[in-house]
Design a protein around this motif. Structure first.
Motif, mmCIF file in Angstrom:
data_model
loop_
_atom_site.group_PDB
_atom_site.id
_atom_site.type_symbol
_atom_site.label_atom_id
_atom_site.label_comp_id
_atom_site.label_asym_id
_atom_site.label_seq_id
_atom_site.Cartn_x
_atom_site.Cartn_y
_atom_site.Cartn_z
ATOM 1 N N ALA A 28 0.825 -1.212 0.000
ATOM 2 C CA ALA A 28 0.000 0.000 0.000
ATOM 3 C C ALA A 28 0.857 1.259 0.000
ATOM 4 C CB ALA A 28 -0.931 -0.006 1.212
ATOM 5 N N ALA A 29 2.042 1.183 0.611
ATOM 6 C CA ALA A 29 2.908 2.360 0.698
ATOM 7 C C ALA A 29 3.440 2.784 -0.668
ATOM 8 C CB ALA A 29 4.077 2.067 1.637
ATOM 9 N N LEU A 30 3.406 1.859 -1.637
ATOM 10 C CA LEU A 30 3.943 2.173 -2.964
ATOM 11 C C LEU A 30 2.921 2.824 -3.882
ATOM 12 C CD1 LEU A 30 6.017 -1.067 -3.660
ATOM 13 C CD2 LEU A 30 6.887 1.197 -3.041
ATOM 14 N N TRP A 31 1.685 2.924 -3.441
ATOM 15 C CA TRP A 31 0.663 3.504 -4.308
ATOM 16 C C TRP A 31 0.233 4.878 -3.801
ATOM 17 C CZ3 TRP A 31 -1.094 4.118 -8.801
ATOM 18 C CH2 TRP A 31 -2.343 4.714 -9.021
ATOM 19 N N ASN A 32 0.303 5.841 -4.710
ATOM 20 C CA ASN A 32 -0.168 7.182 -4.403
ATOM 21 C C ASN A 32 -0.607 7.823 -5.707
ATOM 22 O OD1 ASN A 32 0.340 10.303 -4.100
ATOM 23 N ND2 ASN A 32 0.087 9.487 -2.021
ATOM 24 N N LEU A 33 -1.902 8.106 -5.823
ATOM 25 C CA LEU A 33 -2.464 8.601 -7.083
ATOM 26 C C LEU A 33 -1.860 9.934 -7.490
ATOM 27 C CD1 LEU A 33 -4.468 8.303 -9.390
ATOM 28 C CD2 LEU A 33 -6.200 9.394 -7.938
ATOM 29 N N ALA A 34 -1.693 10.839 -6.536
ATOM 30 C CA ALA A 34 -1.140 12.153 -6.860
ATOM 31 C C ALA A 34 0.282 12.023 -7.408
ATOM 32 C CB ALA A 34 -1.151 13.042 -5.620
ATOM 33 N N PRO A 175 0.095 16.737 14.076
ATOM 34 C CA PRO A 175 1.256 15.823 14.059
ATOM 35 C C PRO A 175 0.925 14.421 13.546
ATOM 36 C CG PRO A 175 1.189 17.081 16.096
ATOM 37 C CD PRO A 175 -0.112 17.342 15.389
ATOM 38 N N SER A 176 -0.281 13.959 13.740
ATOM 39 C CA SER A 176 -0.639 12.597 13.315
ATOM 40 C C SER A 176 -0.582 12.426 11.803
ATOM 41 C CB SER A 176 -2.044 12.233 13.820
ATOM 42 O OG SER A 176 -3.013 13.126 13.265
ATOM 43 N N LYS A 177 -0.662 13.538 11.073
ATOM 44 C CA LYS A 177 -0.655 13.464 9.610
ATOM 45 C C LYS A 177 0.740 13.627 9.012
ATOM 46 C CE LYS A 177 -5.366 15.221 8.948
ATOM 47 N NZ LYS A 177 -6.181 16.267 8.279
ATOM 48 N N LEU A 178 1.703 13.993 9.852
ATOM 49 C CA LEU A 178 3.034 14.287 9.327
ATOM 50 C C LEU A 178 3.738 13.046 8.766
ATOM 51 C CD1 LEU A 178 4.421 16.838 11.946
ATOM 52 C CD2 LEU A 178 3.294 17.275 9.754
ATOM 53 N N GLY A 179 3.738 11.952 9.534
ATOM 54 C CA GLY A 179 4.423 10.734 9.101
ATOM 55 C C GLY A 179 3.886 10.199 7.783
ATOM 56 N N PRO A 180 2.589 9.906 7.709
ATOM 57 C CA PRO A 180 2.025 9.402 6.453
ATOM 58 C C PRO A 180 2.196 10.395 5.301
ATOM 59 C CG PRO A 180 0.512 9.019 8.265
ATOM 60 C CD PRO A 180 1.596 9.903 8.790
ATOM 61 N N GLY A 181 2.113 11.681 5.600
ATOM 62 C CA GLY A 181 2.248 12.689 4.547
ATOM 63 C C GLY A 181 3.643 12.708 3.949
ATOM 64 N N ILE A 182 4.662 12.632 4.819
ATOM 65 C CA ILE A 182 6.053 12.622 4.331
ATOM 66 C C ILE A 182 6.320 11.340 3.532
ATOM 67 C CG2 ILE A 182 8.456 12.508 5.054
ATOM 68 C CD1 ILE A 182 7.684 14.293 7.437
ATOM 69 N N ALA A 183 5.798 10.216 4.029
ATOM 70 C CA ALA A 183 5.986 8.946 3.314
ATOM 71 C C ALA A 183 5.374 9.012 1.924
ATOM 72 C CB ALA A 183 5.358 7.806 4.124
ATOM 73 N N ALA A 184 4.160 9.562 1.833
ATOM 74 C CA ALA A 184 3.490 9.674 0.541
ATOM 75 C C ALA A 184 4.260 10.605 -0.394
ATOM 76 C CB ALA A 184 2.069 10.190 0.732
ATOM 77 N N ALA A 185 4.882 11.640 0.162
ATOM 78 C CA ALA A 185 5.641 12.587 -0.659
ATOM 79 C C ALA A 185 6.804 11.904 -1.355
ATOM 80 C CB ALA A 185 6.146 13.742 0.211
ATOM 81 N N PHE A 186 7.459 10.997 -0.642
ATOM 82 C CA PHE A 186 8.624 10.341 -1.227
ATOM 83 C C PHE A 186 8.276 9.215 -2.194
ATOM 84 C CE2 PHE A 186 10.742 12.367 2.416
ATOM 85 C CZ PHE A 186 11.752 13.007 1.723
ATOM 86 N N VAL A 187 7.001 8.839 -2.250
ATOM 87 C CA VAL A 187 6.579 7.858 -3.251
ATOM 88 C C VAL A 187 6.839 8.394 -4.655
ATOM 89 C CG1 VAL A 187 4.584 6.657 -4.241
ATOM 90 C CG2 VAL A 187 4.884 6.740 -1.772
ATOM 91 N N ALA A 188 6.646 9.688 -4.835
ATOM 92 C CA ALA A 188 6.887 10.300 -6.141
ATOM 93 C C ALA A 188 8.351 10.141 -6.559
ATOM 94 C CB ALA A 188 6.513 11.783 -6.111
ATOM 95 N N THR A 189 9.259 10.266 -5.603
ATOM 96 C CA THR A 189 10.682 10.081 -5.901
ATOM 97 C C THR A 189 10.968 8.646 -6.324
ATOM 98 O OG1 THR A 189 11.212 11.749 -4.229
ATOM 99 C CG2 THR A 189 13.010 10.369 -5.004
#
Length: 247
Positions: A28-34, A175-189
């Motif tokens: 699931a961590a590898l999928w991000n539509l944006a 703060p609860s959204k920071l971890g998942p948000g940063i992880a999703a950001a790096f999916v693009a990389t």
């Protein structure tokens, strides 16, 4: 079928997916539509701008060569050239007319027809080299489509990561959204660098090597046809062209 390319793609997928699972991130961590839209659509958009339409669509047409490369049997072609030289010595150049009409390869058919028409060796070489160079240059443009995609993809991945981090910065109060948000950001990389280095750039290099192999193949045919036009004997032609044989 090129099994090496198929195995390479499968191993690349295994490296990314298996690595994600081994790290505990899961699929699931590898999928991000944006991220997918930014990297994939953005890379295609940049490629459209970078390439002529005819070159882009030619690149798409030759992409299957990576898995199903053109059949280039150098030894069989050498035997055919020697056979043509034997026919020409026995029946004259007009004896090749039937063979030229039955030939399915446009490049070879044109060369045989020039022989039948009595073209001088120098003119035959000039015409055939022009065809060979133009065809190779066009194929190379198709290969460079994937090379350009491999260049743009990582950059679009960085843009996607920055945009994701910008979204995270807007939610610092949660703060609860920071971890998942940063992880999703790096999916693009991951998308950008992964597609570039596991598919696009290797595909471009594989196509270039296949194009060069076809150039060598057609050069052998060209040299054989010129030798026939010059009246060389079959044994001499065979010895001359044997250096083109690829192990």
């Amino acid at each position: 079928m090129d099994l090496l390319s198929i195995i390479g793609v499968l191993l690349g997928l295994f490296a990314i997916i298996g690595g994600s699972i081994a790290k505990g991130s899961g699929l699931a961590a590898l999928w991000n539509l944006a991220a997918f839209i930014i990297v994939i659509v953005g890379t295609i958009a940049a490629t459209f701008v970078n390439n002529r339409p005819v070159a882009f669509f030619h690149g798409m047409r030759i992409f299957p060569w990576i898995f199903l490369p053109p059949l280039l049997d150098f030894e069989s072609m050498l035997a055919r050239v020697v056979e043509w030289s034997q026919v020409s010595r026995k029946d004259g150049l007009l004896g090749l007319e039937t063979l030229s009409e039955e030939e399915t390869d446009p490049f070879i058919r044109k060369g045989l027809q020039l022989l039948v028409d009595g073209a001088e060796p120098q003119m035959l070489r000039k015409v055939m080299e022009a065809d060979l160079d133009n065809s190779a240059a066009f194929d190379m443009q198709g290969a460079k489509v994937f090379e350009s995609m491999g260049i743009y993809s990582p950059t679009l991945g960085i843009i996607g990561a920055v945009m994701g981090l910008m979204a995270v910065m807007q939610n610092l109060s949660e703060p609860s959204k920071l971890g998942p948000g940063i992880a999703a950001a790096f999916v693009a990389t991951i998308y950008g660098i992964g597609f570039a280095n596991l598919l696009l750039l290797p595909a471009a290099n594989k196509l270039k090597s296949l194009i060069q192999a076809r150039v060598d193949y057609q050069t052998m045919v060209l040299e054989g046809l010129v030798s026939i036009a010059e009246g060389e004997n079959p044994r001499s032609i065979e010895n001359k062209l044997s250096g083109f044989i690829q192990n």
